[in-house]
Design an enzyme around this catalytic site. Structure first.
Site, PDB file in Angstrom:
ATOM      1  N   SER A  69       0.791  -1.238   0.000  1.00  0.00           N
ATOM      2  CA  SER A  69       0.000   0.000   0.000  1.00  0.00           C
ATOM      3  C   SER A  69       0.817   1.278   0.000  1.00  0.00           C
ATOM      4  O   SER A  69       0.235   2.366  -0.135  1.00  0.00           O
ATOM      5  CB  SER A  69      -0.971  -0.001   1.186  1.00  0.00           C
ATOM      6  OG  SER A  69      -2.058  -0.866   0.927  1.00  0.00           O
ATOM      7  N   SER A 117      -6.290   3.118   3.877  1.00  0.00           N
ATOM      8  CA  SER A 117      -5.627   2.165   2.982  1.00  0.00           C
ATOM      9  C   SER A 117      -6.646   1.235   2.324  1.00  0.00           C
ATOM     10  O   SER A 117      -6.477   0.014   2.279  1.00  0.00           O
ATOM     11  CB  SER A 117      -4.564   1.354   3.735  1.00  0.00           C
ATOM     12  OG  SER A 117      -3.494   1.012   2.887  1.00  0.00           O
ATOM     13  N   ARG A 279       5.230  -1.717  12.782  1.00  0.00           N
ATOM     14  CA  ARG A 279       5.750  -0.853  11.718  1.00  0.00           C
ATOM     15  C   ARG A 279       5.811   0.602  12.178  1.00  0.00           C
ATOM     16  O   ARG A 279       6.872   1.239  12.163  1.00  0.00           O
ATOM     17  CB  ARG A 279       4.873  -0.956  10.470  1.00  0.00           C
ATOM     18  CG  ARG A 279       4.800  -2.327   9.844  1.00  0.00           C
ATOM     19  CD  ARG A 279       3.679  -2.410   8.817  1.00  0.00           C
ATOM     20  NE  ARG A 279       2.381  -2.178   9.426  1.00  0.00           N
ATOM     21  CZ  ARG A 279       1.254  -1.948   8.744  1.00  0.00           C
ATOM     22  NH1 ARG A 279       1.294  -1.878   7.421  1.00  0.00           N
ATOM     23  NH2 ARG A 279       0.108  -1.759   9.367  1.00  0.00           N
TER      24      ARG A 279
END
Length: 297
Positions: A69, A117, A279
């Site tokens: 993404s 997303s 992340r």
């Protein structure tokens, strides 16, 4: 002919910046790399005002992976530039199909699709762009290896196809957007920079995009689950991304050429869905450790 709003000097600068960011000066060890102990991960940060590079695991920063993404940044830019979407508020109707991520089950625009997303929204826009124009613009942007695969893969080549990009190349691409030196109109770049905002504090704005190589249905844009779901990735490594830049608010919406700006890319091999929160969490901790973000923000 140059894109609207871009000068010859800006085009020359974009080439210089791209070369600089893909072949940087010696990279110093970043602070806080112990946070990545036991992980196959990399963190790369670039301070353009100082010409300074820092990294954890710089070798991995040069390795290419599926962008997942994070490609939505390029997809949005190309969609705006080709007229596949008018602006960040043009709504695409939800098809009524219930998908695994609740935020995807609603009418969506470019801004909301970026923040949440939303895969199906960006798949639909990629189909409107078409394979020929997408291939042309991915090449113009110098995006990773530039390989979008066959025309039939137009709606999922960034999810499970042959497109690959490294952390170093992500930094180069994002830095050109930050500087508004991509070969696109200033309007397109301003819109995408604006919708990338994730956080702000005293004197700074964080613009970022996560990504994760996960099994996504190429037709419906739904997250696949179950023991056989990973087969759709054709052996691609399950990588999680968090990329972007921190700009100073007194230099404009995107940070411009501010001396205090920091461009960064983080990626890690995902051991399972439980790693997804790492992340952003680890990238933020590393940005704080290296003085790019204030502690506590």
């Amino acid at each position: 002919m140059l894109p609207s709003g871009q000068t010859a000097a800006a085009q020359t600068e974009s080439i210089t910046v791209a070369n600089e960011a893909t072949a940087p000066a010696p990279i110093a060890q970043a602070k806080g790399c112990e946070l990545l102990a036991g992980l196959d991960a990399t963190f790369l940060m670039y301070r353009p005002g100082r010409g300074e590079w820092r990294a954890c695991n710089p070798e991995r920063a040069g390795q290419r992976f599926l962008p997942a993404s994070t490609f939505k940044i390029a997809n949005a830019l190309i969609g705006l530039e080709t007229g596949a979407v008018a602006d960040e508020r043009q709504v695409t109707k939800w098809d009524g199909r219930t998908r695994a991520v609740p935020a995807w089950n609603q009418d969506t625009d470019l801004a909301g699709g970026m923040y949440n997303s939303t895969v199906w929204f960006y798949q639909a826009m990629a189909r409107r762009i078409g394979a020929a124009k997408m291939r042309e613009w991915v090449g113009k942007l110098g995006y990773g290896n530039g390989d979008i695969g066959p025309d039939a893969d137009i709606a999922h080549f960034w999810l499970d196809g042959d497109l690959r990009i490294s952390a170093r190349e992500e930094v180069a691409f994002v830095d050109r957007l930050r500087r508004r030196t991509l070969p696109l109109s200033l309007r397109s770049q301003d819109i995408v920079a604006r919708i990338l905002e994730r956080d702000r504090g005293e004197g700074w704005v964080l613009r970022a995009k996560p990504g994760a190589v996960l099994p996504i249905d190429p037709d419906t844009g739904d997250l696949l689950q179950g023991p056989d779901a990973g087969a759709i990735l054709h052996g691609a490594e399950p990588v999680g991304w968090w990329i972007g830049w921190i700009g100073r608010v007194d230099t404009g919406v995107g940070g411009g050429h501010g001396d205090g700006d920091t461009v960064f890319a983080f990626n890690m091999t995902l051991r399972g869905n439980g790693d997804l929160p790492l992340r952003e969490r680890l990238a933020r901790q590393l940005l704080v450790a290296n003085g790019a973000l204030p502690a506590g923000d």
